[in-house]
Motif scaffolding. Structure first.
Motif, PDB file in Angstrom:
ATOM      1  N   SER A 259       1.340 153.280  97.352  1.00  0.00           N
ATOM      2  CA  SER A 259       1.997 151.992  97.135  1.00  0.00           C
ATOM      3  C   SER A 259       3.141 152.203  96.150  1.00  0.00           C
ATOM      4  N   LYS A 260       4.369 152.172  96.639  1.00  0.00           N
ATOM      5  CA  LYS A 260       5.520 152.450  95.780  1.00  0.00           C
ATOM      6  C   LYS A 260       5.650 151.438  94.648  1.00  0.00           C
ATOM      7  N   PHE A 261       5.213 150.209  94.897  1.00  0.00           N
ATOM      8  CA  PHE A 261       5.345 149.200  93.854  1.00  0.00           C
ATOM      9  C   PHE A 261       4.481 149.511  92.644  1.00  0.00           C
ATOM     10  N   LEU A 262       3.506 150.434  92.810  1.00  0.00           N
ATOM     11  CA  LEU A 262       2.621 150.796  91.697  1.00  0.00           C
ATOM     12  C   LEU A 262       3.228 151.845  90.780  1.00  0.00           C
ATOM     13  N   ASP A 263       4.254 152.558  91.254  1.00  0.00           N
ATOM     14  CA  ASP A 263       4.738 153.747  90.557  1.00  0.00           C
ATOM     15  C   ASP A 263       5.032 153.511  89.078  1.00  0.00           C
ATOM     16  N   HIS A 264       5.696 152.422  88.752  1.00  0.00           N
ATOM     17  CA  HIS A 264       6.086 152.210  87.353  1.00  0.00           C
ATOM     18  C   HIS A 264       4.933 151.710  86.482  1.00  0.00           C
ATOM     19  N   PHE A 265       3.772 151.410  87.116  1.00  0.00           N
ATOM     20  CA  PHE A 265       2.586 151.054  86.344  1.00  0.00           C
ATOM     21  C   PHE A 265       1.755 152.287  85.991  1.00  0.00           C
ATOM     22  N   LEU A 266       1.868 153.350  86.773  1.00  0.00           N
ATOM     23  CA  LEU A 266       0.995 154.520  86.623  1.00  0.00           C
ATOM     24  C   LEU A 266       1.407 155.396  85.443  1.00  0.00           C
TER      25      LEU A 266
END
Length: 400
Positions: A259-266
């Motif tokens: 899920s690309k939208f998760l990238d900046h949360f990881l």
């Protein structure tokens, strides 16, 4: 369904696994009239601990993987089978691949994890995991082919001797009736390293009764179409084994679902670092649930019961946030563990008991079916078990 005609900004839950559905159910139980929207790419919820029984035909598809649309009709939430591609935290919007935009009041992200094939080059080309219905179908077809053909003589290799690897090894061994050998490989020095000692002992007994060979202190260093190479993790021996295999099943690692939208949360460990309230400090209106989360101050294991407990807490905290009340910290309550150890066999530690064998299998099945989301599904599933003449006779014969 017209999302523009909702009476107020909805609570949106992205990901319909254990954590996501537990959140939805708890929110609806404490409903203040706010719409709850569940978004998931799939059309079915998969009760993963029971996939082994689906594999063996001991349970049916409707019992293990109900459709979200049926659950939505019963429970009263809105279901969207969509892929989320972007989250705008400032505008409080969720955007899907089909360009649906939903403005949320609160957001819960529970997208879960999937098999991690990044450990070896070309691993995904040659290996199969066991985390979804597509994996189930591949393994089910493999079992059918082995049972109906003499062409399969090389062993099935299962990487990872945690619960998934051990449960899968025992179930497949029973289903193929020892036609081919199963190799269970793990880089550690024992199977089920994080499980209860009683369950580990029963698992060792179950493996010893089957055509399963265990390679501890070994890891897979390379894999090709028909062979793979094992290397010893023991620095003193440094053994090397080349194995001609028929199938490689990979249960040795997980990663956040793509899920690309998760990238900046990881974070650097591919986890979402949350506070005790299951939030990131930067986003007070967004909550995170399940295997994608990590709390530095109070680490918790990755399991279905953790995700469900987190979902229930997050629902309470969302209601508290909406009402201006204090949030509650997450505290994991260990309810024990249950392992499937072949057809009609299981081991249980928890619920005040330690038990193994056929009765443990029936208790495990009933306990899981009672946890199925939705009252009607849970009642139908557990009723199917309870009123089975075969089961009733078995229970009475054992108690006599």
């Amino acid at each position: 369904m017209d999302l523009n005609n909702l009476k107020s900004e909805p609570i949106v839950v992205v990901g319909g696994g254990f954590g996501g559905l537990a959140t939805v159910q708890a929110l609806l139980a404490k409903s203040d009239g706010t719409s709850v929207i569940l978004i998931d790419e799939g059309n079915r919820f998969v009760f993963k601990p029971l996939l082994y029984e689906l594999l063996s035909g001991e349970l049916q598809l409707w019992e293990v993987a109900p459709q979200y649309s049926d659950l939505a009709s019963e429970l009263g939430f809105i279901f969207l089978q969509e892929c989320v591609v972007e989250i705008d935290e400032e505008a409080k919007k969720v955007i899907t691949s089909s360009e649906i935009e939903i403005t949320y009041s609160q957001l819960v992200i529970s997208t879960g994890v999937t098999t991690n094939y990044s450990f070896l080059d070309n691993l995904q080309d040659y290996a199969c995991g066991f985390s979804n219905l597509n994996d189930f179908r591949i393994i089910k077809n493999l079992i059918i082919k082995i049972n109906n053909s003499s062409e399969y003589t090389n062993p099935i290799v299962i990487a990872g001797a945690g619960p998934t690897g051990v449960e899968l090894a025992c179930k497949i061994s029973d289903l193929i009736k020892d036609r081919v050998e199963i190799y269970l490989v793990d880089k550690g020095n024992k199977i089920l390293p994080n499980c209860k000692s009683f369950n580990r002992e029963k698992a060792i007994e179950s493996i010893g009764k089957r055509n399963i060979r265990v390679y501890l202190d070994y890891c897979i260093k390379s894999v090709g179409k028909t062979f793979l190479e094992l290397y010893s993790t023991d620095n003193e021996t440094k053994n090397f084994i080349k194995i001609d295999y028929s199938t490689l099943l990979w249960t040795a690692g997980l990663k956040p679902s793509k899920s690309k939208f998760l990238d900046h949360f990881l974070n650097e460990n591919q986890k979402i670092k949350v506070n005790e309230f299951m939030q990131m400090d930067e986003y007070k209106n967004i909550f995170f649930v399940g295997d994608i989360t990590f709390c530095e101050n109070a680490p918790f294991p990755s399991s279905a019961q953790v995700a469900m407990q987190q979902g229930s807490l997050v629902a309470k905290n969302i209601i508290s946030l909406r009402n201006g009340n204090e949030l509650q910290p997450f505290k994991f309550e260990d309810l024990g563990e249950m392992l499937s150890l072949g057809i009609g066999n299981a081991s249980i530690t928890g619920y005040g008991i330690t038990l193994a064998g056929s009765l443990a299998f029936e208790i495990r099945r009933f306990a899981y079916l009672m946890r199925m989301p939705g009252f009607l599904l849970s009642f139908k599933s557990s009723g199917s078990w309870l009123f089975s003449k075969k089961i009733i006779n078995r229970l009475f014969s054992q108690s006599a």
